[in-house]
Design a protein around this motif. Structure first.
Motif, PDB file in Angstrom:
ATOM      1  N   ALA A   1     -36.224  16.749 -32.171  1.00 61.18           N
ATOM      2  CA  ALA A   1     -36.273  16.826 -30.179  1.00 61.18           C
ATOM      3  C   ALA A   1     -35.967  18.373 -29.465  1.00 61.18           C
ATOM      4  O   ALA A   1     -35.995  18.766 -28.887  1.00 61.18           O
ATOM      5  CB  ALA A   1     -35.878  15.777 -29.711  1.00 61.18           C
TER       6      ALA A   1
ATOM      7  N   TYR B   1     -35.265  14.951 -21.497  1.00 59.81           N
ATOM      8  CA  TYR B   1     -35.157  15.327 -22.970  1.00 59.81           C
ATOM      9  C   TYR B   1     -34.195  15.592 -23.512  1.00 59.81           C
ATOM     10  O   TYR B   1     -33.284  14.950 -24.454  1.00 59.81           O
ATOM     11  CB  TYR B   1     -35.659  16.287 -23.747  1.00 59.81           C
TER      12      TYR B   1
ATOM     13  N   PHE C   1     -37.368  10.299 -23.065  1.00 63.81           N
ATOM     14  CA  PHE C   1     -38.011  11.038 -23.962  1.00 63.81           C
ATOM     15  C   PHE C   1     -39.278  10.354 -23.126  1.00 63.81           C
ATOM     16  O   PHE C   1     -40.525  10.953 -23.009  1.00 63.81           O
ATOM     17  CB  PHE C   1     -38.058  10.293 -25.545  1.00 63.81           C
TER      18      PHE C   1
END
Length: 356
Positions: free
Chosen positions: A91, A174, A158
């Motif tokens: 991520a 995020y 997310f």
């Protein structure tokens, strides 16, 4: 005498007007050339920057990265640490790669790019799936147990809109999801924190693999539709029950990916394969005992091999879309082959986990 003076003054005025006109003409010409040069220079710089930003991140060593991160944070490498740390890194790559997160850019060159945003979306899909699995299965002992508070915050972060520019921006959401994962990791690696758990069980892994197989199956179909093909549609019209003994009506329809979407689907597949290959390498570490008991370690490695093969460098400046046996290559069909093989291996792996 007066006429001569008037003619002289008139000639002088004409010369002055001609000189002023020439100055205006050449001044305007110089300005237009200067603006044209600046515009060409800007476009050239934007082209180079866009090319640099479009470079896909390299694969990173999952186990070594997790060990280094644990040592740097002075944490204990417990079961589940590698998986969560890998999700964090995957991520984070969306935010820290060259150009940062591009899907919500409103200015050039990010505005002109579509391949990298498609890659980002593919990565994001896998991050969303694994974050849901962490919240729903991996961190809970049973269906009636309480979910982890940090994972409960990470999943919706997310799942935020991937194209939001502000109020709030996608990157901010995020980043908050990554922080929630890190707080969960801090508790997971602390023996005194009994409320953070990671259950590396076969049923938990099987549930997540089921979602993954569905993703890859759909992706394979979209990639294969790049050349257009006729399929049989057996969908029954809603609220139209079929009388007993009657055969379900079968219709033929052509399914084809729009020409402008072919490269987007291709790069989305590259992004999903990139993220999933890292997550599976982490799964191989944390679920090592389960996989060994089920004789499924080789199956996991085979899936990883297929997904990493899908990351081979693309030497063509554009995604080619030749027919199946035509002169030109069809990159979408090549990608569909890798994705389909990985999906088939996942189906076999699920069988081993449930019956092995």
């Amino acid at each position: 005498m007066l006429d001569w003076k008037k003619r002289t003054e008139g000639l002088r005025d004409n010369v002055d007007n001609s000189v002023d006109g020439a100055r205006s003409y050449f001044g305007g010409l110089w300005l237009s050339r200067a603006l044209g040069t600046l515009l060409a220079l800007y476009l050239l710089i934007a082209l180079v920057v866009g090319w640099y930003w479009s470079q896909e991140p390299e694969l990173f060593p999952v186990q070594q990265h997790s060990q280094a991160a644990a040592e740097a944070a002075q944490r204990k490498l417990t079961v589940g640490y590698t998986t969560v740390e890998t999700v964090k890194q995957v991520a984070s790559t969306l935010l820290t790669k060259p150009g940062g997160y591009l899907s919500n850019d409103l200015a050039p060159p990010g505005l002109w790019l579509d391949d990298m945003p498609s890659w980002e979306y593919g990565v994001l899909v896998q991050v969303r799936d694994i974050s849901r699995a962490l919240r729903k299965d991996f961190a809970r002992s049973q269906s009636q147990s309480t979910e982890d508070p940090d994972l409960a915050k990470a999943e919706p972060r997310f799942n935020f809109d991937n194209k939001s520019w502000a109020l709030p921006a996608s990157e901010d959401e995020y980043a908050e999801g990554i922080k929630s994962l890190d707080r969960y990791l801090a508790r997971l690696s602390d023996p005194s924190q009994a409320n953070a758990q990671f259950y590396a069980r076969a049923d938990n892994l099987n549930n997540w693999l089921g979602d993954t197989a569905t993703r890859l199956g759909s992706l394979s179909q979209r990639l294969s539709a790049s050349v257009g093909r006729v399929r049989l549609n057996t969908d029954v019209e809603p609220n139209q029950p079929i009388p007993e003994g009657q055969i379900v009506p079968v219709r033929e329809e052509e399914v084809k990916t729009p020409w402008l979407q072919i490269d987007n689907v291709f790069y989305e597949a590259r992004g999903q394969a990139w993220a999933l290959s890292h997550i599976l390498r982490a799964i191989e570490v944390d679920f090592a005992d389960v996989l060994a008991k089920k004789n499924a370690t080789v199956s996991v490695r085979q899936i990883i091999r297929e997904l990493e093969a899908a990351q081979e460098p693309l030497w063509s400046p554009m995604i080619l879309n030749g027919s199946g046996y035509g002169v030109l290559a069809n990159h979408s069909l090549v990608m569909a082959n890798y994705i389909s093989r990985a999906n088939a291996a996942i189906i076999d792996l699920r069988t081993l986990l449930s019956q092995g």
